[in-house]
Each structure stands twice: as structure tokens, then as C-alpha cells.
Scaffold this active site. Structure first.
Site, PDB file in Angstrom:
ATOM      1  N   ARG A   1       1.064   4.266  -2.339  1.00  0.00           N
ATOM      2  CA  ARG A   1       0.280   4.451  -1.117  1.00  0.00           C
ATOM      3  C   ARG A   1       0.956   5.431  -0.150  1.00  0.00           C
ATOM      4  O   ARG A   1       0.298   6.220   0.524  1.00  0.00           O
ATOM      5  CB  ARG A   1       0.066   3.101  -0.423  1.00  0.00           C
ATOM      6  CG  ARG A   1      -0.834   3.261   0.788  1.00  0.00           C
ATOM      7  CD  ARG A   1      -1.360   1.962   1.348  1.00  0.00           C
ATOM      8  NE  ARG A   1      -2.611   2.246   2.038  1.00  0.00           N
ATOM      9  CZ  ARG A   1      -2.878   1.839   3.268  1.00  0.00           C
ATOM     10  NH1 ARG A   1      -2.019   1.117   3.932  1.00  0.00           N
ATOM     11  NH2 ARG A   1      -4.024   2.151   3.826  1.00  0.00           N
TER      12      ARG A   1
ATOM     13  N   HIS B   1      -0.778   8.683   1.598  1.00  0.00           N
ATOM     14  CA  HIS B   1      -0.787   8.948   3.044  1.00  0.00           C
ATOM     15  C   HIS B   1      -0.110  10.279   3.354  1.00  0.00           C
ATOM     16  O   HIS B   1      -0.561  11.030   4.213  1.00  0.00           O
ATOM     17  CB  HIS B   1      -0.064   7.828   3.807  1.00  0.00           C
ATOM     18  CG  HIS B   1      -0.908   6.604   3.994  1.00  0.00           C
ATOM     19  ND1 HIS B   1      -0.790   5.763   5.067  1.00  0.00           N
ATOM     20  CD2 HIS B   1      -1.895   6.082   3.238  1.00  0.00           C
ATOM     21  CE1 HIS B   1      -1.675   4.777   4.972  1.00  0.00           C
ATOM     22  NE2 HIS B   1      -2.348   4.944   3.864  1.00  0.00           N
TER      23      HIS B   1
ATOM     24  N   GLY C   1      -0.954  17.820   4.158  1.00  0.00           N
ATOM     25  CA  GLY C   1      -0.524  18.102   2.792  1.00  0.00           C
ATOM     26  C   GLY C   1       0.681  17.262   2.415  1.00  0.00           C
ATOM     27  O   GLY C   1       1.242  16.541   3.246  1.00  0.00           O
TER      28      GLY C   1
ATOM     29  N   ASN D   1      -0.201   1.717   9.482  1.00  0.00           N
ATOM     30  CA  ASN D   1       1.118   1.812   8.861  1.00  0.00           C
ATOM     31  C   ASN D   1       1.631   0.481   8.345  1.00  0.00           C
ATOM     32  O   ASN D   1       2.722   0.406   7.816  1.00  0.00           O
ATOM     33  CB  ASN D   1       2.116   2.336   9.906  1.00  0.00           C
ATOM     34  CG  ASN D   1       2.145   1.437  11.128  1.00  0.00           C
ATOM     35  OD1 ASN D   1       1.541   0.374  11.116  1.00  0.00           O
ATOM     36  ND2 ASN D   1       2.853   1.838  12.146  1.00  0.00           N
TER      37      ASN D   1
ATOM     38  N   HIS E   1      -5.981   0.977  -6.029  1.00  0.00           N
ATOM     39  CA  HIS E   1      -6.135  -0.388  -5.519  1.00  0.00           C
ATOM     40  C   HIS E   1      -6.055  -1.455  -6.598  1.00  0.00           C
ATOM     41  O   HIS E   1      -6.345  -2.611  -6.347  1.00  0.00           O
ATOM     42  CB  HIS E   1      -7.426  -0.504  -4.698  1.00  0.00           C
ATOM     43  CG  HIS E   1      -7.348   0.243  -3.401  1.00  0.00           C
ATOM     44  ND1 HIS E   1      -8.432   0.495  -2.607  1.00  0.00           N
ATOM     45  CD2 HIS E   1      -6.284   0.801  -2.760  1.00  0.00           C
ATOM     46  CE1 HIS E   1      -8.043   1.180  -1.536  1.00  0.00           C
ATOM     47  NE2 HIS E   1      -6.762   1.383  -1.615  1.00  0.00           N
ATOM     48  N   THR E   2      -5.635  -1.064  -7.777  1.00  0.00           N
ATOM     49  CA  THR E   2      -5.289  -2.063  -8.789  1.00  0.00           C
ATOM     50  C   THR E   2      -3.891  -2.630  -8.501  1.00  0.00           C
ATOM     51  O   THR E   2      -3.491  -3.640  -9.071  1.00  0.00           O
ATOM     52  CB  THR E   2      -5.332  -1.458 -10.213  1.00  0.00           C
ATOM     53  OG1 THR E   2      -5.067  -2.486 -11.155  1.00  0.00           O
ATOM     54  CG2 THR E   2      -4.299  -0.352 -10.400  1.00  0.00           C
TER      55      THR E   2
HETATM   56  C1  HEM Z   1     -10.473   5.986  -0.697  1.00  0.00           C
HETATM   57  C2  HEM Z   1      -9.948   5.768   0.476  1.00  0.00           C
HETATM   58  C3  HEM Z   1      -8.905   4.705   0.717  1.00  0.00           C
HETATM   59  C4  HEM Z   1      -8.953   3.751   1.680  1.00  0.00           C
HETATM   60  C5  HEM Z   1     -10.046   3.577   2.716  1.00  0.00           C
HETATM   61  C6  HEM Z   1      -7.780   2.933   1.521  1.00  0.00           C
HETATM   62  C7  HEM Z   1      -7.467   1.854   2.328  1.00  0.00           C
HETATM   63  C8  HEM Z   1      -6.428   0.972   2.100  1.00  0.00           C
HETATM   64  C9  HEM Z   1      -6.139  -0.176   2.922  1.00  0.00           C
HETATM   65  C10 HEM Z   1      -6.891  -0.583   4.166  1.00  0.00           C
HETATM   66  C11 HEM Z   1      -5.085  -0.811   2.364  1.00  0.00           C
HETATM   67  C12 HEM Z   1      -4.444  -2.115   2.831  1.00  0.00           C
HETATM   68  C13 HEM Z   1      -3.478  -1.907   3.954  1.00  0.00           C
HETATM   69  C14 HEM Z   1      -2.993  -3.226   4.482  1.00  0.00           C
HETATM   70  O1  HEM Z   1      -3.768  -3.917   5.131  1.00  0.00           O
HETATM   71  O2  HEM Z   1      -1.847  -3.623   4.205  1.00  0.00           O
HETATM   72  C15 HEM Z   1      -4.699  -0.069   1.194  1.00  0.00           C
HETATM   73  C16 HEM Z   1      -3.665  -0.394   0.370  1.00  0.00           C
HETATM   74  C17 HEM Z   1      -3.281   0.356  -0.721  1.00  0.00           C
HETATM   75  N1  HEM Z   1      -3.796   1.563  -1.090  1.00  0.00           N
HETATM   76 FE1  HEM Z   1      -5.476   2.432  -0.366  1.00  0.00          FE
HETATM   77  N2  HEM Z   1      -7.042   3.392   0.469  1.00  0.00           N
HETATM   78  C18 HEM Z   1      -7.692   4.483  -0.050  1.00  0.00           C
HETATM   79  C19 HEM Z   1      -7.249   5.265  -1.079  1.00  0.00           C
HETATM   80  C20 HEM Z   1      -6.078   5.049  -1.776  1.00  0.00           C
HETATM   81  C21 HEM Z   1      -5.511   5.985  -2.726  1.00  0.00           C
HETATM   82  C22 HEM Z   1      -6.083   7.355  -3.051  1.00  0.00           C
HETATM   83  C23 HEM Z   1      -4.399   5.399  -3.213  1.00  0.00           C
HETATM   84  C24 HEM Z   1      -3.430   5.933  -4.241  1.00  0.00           C
HETATM   85  C25 HEM Z   1      -3.763   6.684  -5.261  1.00  0.00           C
HETATM   86  C26 HEM Z   1      -4.268   4.107  -2.580  1.00  0.00           C
HETATM   87  C27 HEM Z   1      -3.286   3.183  -2.861  1.00  0.00           C
HETATM   88  C28 HEM Z   1      -3.116   1.992  -2.197  1.00  0.00           C
HETATM   89  C29 HEM Z   1      -2.128   0.996  -2.583  1.00  0.00           C
HETATM   90  C30 HEM Z   1      -1.204   1.070  -3.792  1.00  0.00           C
HETATM   91  C31 HEM Z   1      -2.222  -0.028  -1.642  1.00  0.00           C
HETATM   92  C32 HEM Z   1      -1.361  -1.296  -1.590  1.00  0.00           C
HETATM   93  C33 HEM Z   1      -0.150  -1.001  -0.745  1.00  0.00           C
HETATM   94  C34 HEM Z   1       0.901  -2.085  -0.763  1.00  0.00           C
HETATM   95  O3  HEM Z   1       0.728  -3.127  -1.375  1.00  0.00           O
HETATM   96  O4  HEM Z   1       1.956  -1.856  -0.149  1.00  0.00           O
HETATM   97  N3  HEM Z   1      -5.299   3.955  -1.695  1.00  0.00           N
HETATM   98  N4  HEM Z   1      -5.526   1.014   1.065  1.00  0.00           N
HETATM   99  C1  LIG Z   2       6.230  -0.975  11.039  1.00  0.00           C
HETATM  100  C2  LIG Z   2       5.674  -0.121  12.123  1.00  0.00           C
HETATM  101  O1  LIG Z   2       6.061   1.016  12.297  1.00  0.00           O
HETATM  102  N1  LIG Z   2       4.710  -0.665  12.858  1.00  0.00           N
HETATM  103  C3  LIG Z   2       4.016   0.066  13.908  1.00  0.00           C
HETATM  104  C4  LIG Z   2       2.600   0.388  13.487  1.00  0.00           C
HETATM  105  O2  LIG Z   2       1.875   0.986  14.531  1.00  0.00           O
HETATM  106  C5  LIG Z   2       1.765   0.215  15.702  1.00  0.00           C
HETATM  107  C6  LIG Z   2       0.958   0.989  16.709  1.00  0.00           C
HETATM  108  O3  LIG Z   2      -0.283   1.307  16.204  1.00  0.00           O
HETATM  109  C7  LIG Z   2       3.163  -0.096  16.254  1.00  0.00           C
HETATM  110  O4  LIG Z   2       3.055  -0.959  17.374  1.00  0.00           O
HETATM  111  C8  LIG Z   2       4.021  -0.773  15.169  1.00  0.00           C
HETATM  112  O5  LIG Z   2       5.333  -0.898  15.627  1.00  0.00           O
END
Ligand code: HEM
Ligand SMILES: CC(=O)N[C@H]1CO[C@H](CO)[C@@H](O)[C@@H]1O
Ligand SMILES: *[C@@H]1O[C@H](CO)[C@@H](O)[C@H](O)[C@H]1NC(C)=O
Ligand SMILES: *[C@@H]1O[C@H](CO)[C@@H](O)[C@H](O)[C@H]1NC(C)=O
Length: 317
Positions: free
Chosen positions: A60, A64, A70, A92, A189-190
Site C-alpha cells: 500500500r 500511495h 509519481g 495515513n 486488497h487481497t
Molecule cells: C482503487 C482505489 C483504492 C482505494 C479507494 C483504496 C482504499 C483503501 C483503504 C480505505 C484501505 C484501508 C485503510 C485503513 O483503514 O486502514 C486500503 C488498504 C489497503 N490497500 Fe487500498 N485502495 C485502493 C487501491 C489500492 C491499490 C492499487 C493497492 C496496491 C496495489 C492497494 C493496496 C492496499 C493494501 C495492501 C491495503 C492494506 C494495508 C494494510 O493492511 O496495512 N490499494 N485501501
Molecule cells: C500515524 C500518523 O502519522 N497519524 C497522523 C494521520 O493524520 C492525522 C491528521 O489527519 C494526524 O493527526 C495523525 O497524527
């Protein structure tokens, strides 16, 4: 929505970044740092054996990085003075394991100082994370440079989990990525975990006629509501993306068809005939998913940005 003006302003810059991608090459470190990929792979491997959440975090993080300015390591920079960096911007919370990239960088610097960018190290680490989770391996194009700018406000350029298909398409096409890239890359998201805040909108007060998003399977929505009550919710509550959240399989696409994925942006992939047929294809064939994912990762990771090779991934030179 705050997203639009920023996205429009930046679209020109993003397009010019992607046209730089021809500056990357496969054998960039062939002479200057031939060991770099094995050094990074070892660090990612060791970190993963201590903490199973590392691969999802690194994948992820690379996404980002590439979607803002880029793939230039801007996601790795620390805030400085009153200026908040991307790391400290709103979406974040799931970004973690920065220490893995920092430690890979130190290991690489010890062998080939000043040669390998942080952006390249992150691209290698994302690939290694997928391989370690049972996903495909691909050759990473190399020669990215690190950027000198990171702004928290620019994280609003990331796609939101509440996006519909036209908003997703726009976000991807601004970066030169197609609908096929969108469906394949969403398969990231797997792996991993999501906090309640990322899907809360779908299970409480969805809109004026439905408390719960009617595209969510009812039984699944109830279990999400148990994990994420409106009140008294634990700050770190949430759920894994899929039951096999450390395995890079095609379960994610099967879950979309069962209406059991966390985000509207996942479910949205069923709302056009083209994206829907790709979801079916990847749900039926893990091999087709893996091939498409690798191809799209190469494309995403080639959106180029920066101008220097940082000494420390947290600070500009
Ligand atoms: C299509 C648009 C995308 C959206 C709207 C999106 C949104 C999100 C959100 C909201 C989360 C959860 C964050 C949280 O609440 O902790 C997430 C997690 C994640 N995303 Fe996406 N994502 C997108 C595309 C991608 C892409 C392109 C990748 C990588 C190829 C990716 C990989 C991941 C991974 C691996 C997680 C889990 C992170 C973790 O467990 O630390 N996502 N994503
Ligand atoms: C871990 C970390 O950096 N958390 C920050 C995420 O962003 C918010 C503001 O949107 C900060 O308050 C957190 O410290
Ligand atoms: C997606 O959302 C945008 C902004 O809310 C809206 O203008 C557009 O019509 C929506 N598109 C679809 C296909 O629902
Ligand atoms: C609420 O969402 C559902 C499903 O997307 C939709 O059918 C309905 O029209 C929406 N209601 C309002 C008032 O927007």
C-alpha cells in the site's frame, strides 16, 4: 468535494511525470549495485517473519507513493517544521512499517552508497511483499529518483473508498492507468487490514433511505456493524480485507461477487460491463489475476517523479 479542484490542478503535473517513465530501465544497477535487489529482499523477508502485516503495509505504501507526485519516495519523507508531509495527511492510518524501508536503505547504503533511490527500494519491497505472500514475481523497472517535496494536503488526491466507478476511472486515468489496471490493482486488497473509519459510511446512515448500503450482503453488514458500532468503538477496530489476508490469492474477486468486500470502491467494479467481466475473469482464474496484476504494477510503478538519490529516506539531501 475537496478532491476535485486539487485533482484538476495536479493533472497536468501528473501527466508529465508519467511521460518520464521511459527514463527507467531494467539493468540500471547492473554495474553500480548488482546486489541491491537481494539485499532489499532479505530485509523484507526478515521483517515479514517477525510481523505478518509488513507485506500489506509495503504494497500500500508503494501505491500511495506512486499516486502522489509519481513514485518518488515522497511518502517516506518526515514532516519538517510546520510543514506536514504525506505521512501525516489524513488517509495515513494504515501506512506503517516505514522502518523496513529505512532499514533496507541503510543496508543498501552500506554496500553502494549514494546509488539507489528510496523510491526504487520501495518498488522492490512492494514486489518482494507480493512474492512472499504467494503472488507473482515481476522485474521492477529501475532508476527512479527521489523527490524533494511531500505535502500532507496532497493525500486528498488518493482515491477514496467511497468512490464510484467514474471517480475511480478518473483517478486512474489521470495517472495513465486503464480500467483493466484499476481492476487488477484493486486486487491488492487481497492483503491486509482496514480500520472501521474506511467503511463506516456503508454501515451507518448510508443515505436518507438506507441505513446500510444495500449493495452489501446483509449478513456481512451485520458482522461489520458488530465490529464497528456507532458508539464506543475501539480506535483500532477494523477487519481484514479478506479471510486469507496474508495470501496473495484471488479471494478478493470472489468476495466482490458475494457482495462481501469492505469498500464501495471494491463493489463499484461490478457496475460497468467491462470491469464486471474482469472481476469474473480474476475470480475464476488466479493465474489470470496474477499475470494482470504484475503487468499493472509495472505500469503503476513507472509513474516517475523525483530528482535526487536521498541519503536517508526520511529527509531530502
Ligand atoms: C482503487 C482505489 C483504492 C482505494 C479507494 C483504496 C482504499 C483503501 C483503504 C480505505 C484501505 C484501508 C485503510 C485503513 O483503514 O486502514 C486500503 C488498504 C489497503 N490497500 Fe487500498 N485502495 C485502493 C487501491 C489500492 C491499490 C492499487 C493497492 C496496491 C496495489 C492497494 C493496496 C492496499 C493494501 C495492501 C491495503 C492494506 C494495508 C494494510 O493492511 O496495512 N490499494 N485501501
Ligand atoms: C500515524 C500518523 O502519522 N497519524 C497522523 C494521520 O493524520 C492525522 C491528521 O489527519 C494526524 O493527526 C495523525 O497524527
Ligand atoms: C459518481 O459520483 C459523482 C460525484 O458524486 C457523480 O457526479 C457521478 O454521477 C457518479 N457516477 C456514477 C456512475 O454513479
Ligand atoms: C440510497 O442508496 C441506494 C443504493 O445505492 C439508492 O438506490 C437510493 O436511491 C439512495 N437513496 C437516496 C435518497 O439517495
Amino acid at each position: 468535494m475537496a478532491f476535485m479542484p486539487v485533482a484538476l490542478l495536479c493533472s497536468l503535473t501528473i501527466l508529465s511525470f508519467s511521460s518520464l517513465s521511459s527514463s527507467l530501465s531494467w539493468n540500471y544497477y547492473y554495474k553500480s549495485c548488482p546486489q541491491v535487489e537481494s539485499i532489499v529482499a532479505q530485509v523484507v523477508h526478515d521483517a515479514t517473519s517477525r510481523d505478518k502485516t509488513v507485506p500489506a503495509a509495503l504494497l500500500r505504501m508503494h501505491f500511495h507513493d506512486c499516486f502522489i507526485r509519481g513514485c518518488d519516495g515522497s511518502v517516506l519523507l518526515e514532516s519538517k517544521g510546520g510543514k506536514k508531509a504525506e505521512k501525516d495527511g489524513p488517509p495515513n492510518r494504515s501506512l506503517h512499517a516505514f522502518y523496513v524501508i529505512e532499514s533496507a536503505k541503510r543496508a543498501v547504503e552500506a554496500v553502494c552508497p549514494g546509488i539507489v533511490s528510496c523510491a526504487d527500494i520501495l518498488a522492490f519491497a512492494a514486489r518482494d511483499s507480493v512474492v512472499l505472500s504467494g503472488g507473482p514475481r515481476w522485474d521492477v523497472p529501475k532508476g527512479r529518483k527521489d523527490g524533494r517535496t511531500s505535502r500532507a494536503i496532497e493525500t486528498t488526491q488518493l482515491p477514496s473508498p467511497a468512490f464510484n466507478i467514474s471517480q475511480l476511472q478518473k483517478s486512474f486515468s489521470l495517472r495513465g492507468l486503464s480500467m483493466e489496471d484499476l481492476v487488477a490493482l484493486s486486487g491488492g486488497h487481497t492483503l491486509g487490514f482496514s480500520h472501521c473509519s474506511s467503511y463506516q459510511n456503508r454501515i451507518h446512515n448510508f443515505n436518507s433511505t438506507h441505513d446500510v448500503d444495500p449493495t452489501l450482503r446483509r449478513s456481512f453488514a451485520s458482522s461489520l456493524k458488530n465490529i464497528c458500532p456507532v458508539k464506543n468503538k475501539a480506535k483500532n477496530a477494523g477487519t481484514t480485507m479478506d479471510p486469507s489476508s496474508t495470501t496473495f490469492d484471488n479471494t478478493y474477486y470472489k468476495l466482490i461477487l458475494q457482495r462481501k468486500t469492505l469498500f464501495s470502491s471494491d463493489q463499484a467494479l461490478l457496475t460497468t460491463p467491462k470491469t464486471k467481466s474482469l472481476v469474473y475473469k480474476f475470480a475464476t482464474s488466479k493465474k489470470a489475476f496474477h499475470t494482470a496484476f504484475a503487468k499493472s504494477m509495472i505500469k503503476m510503478s513507472s509513474i516517475n517523479g523525483g530528482q535526487e538519490v536521498r541519503k536517508d529516506c526520511r529527509f531530502v539531501n
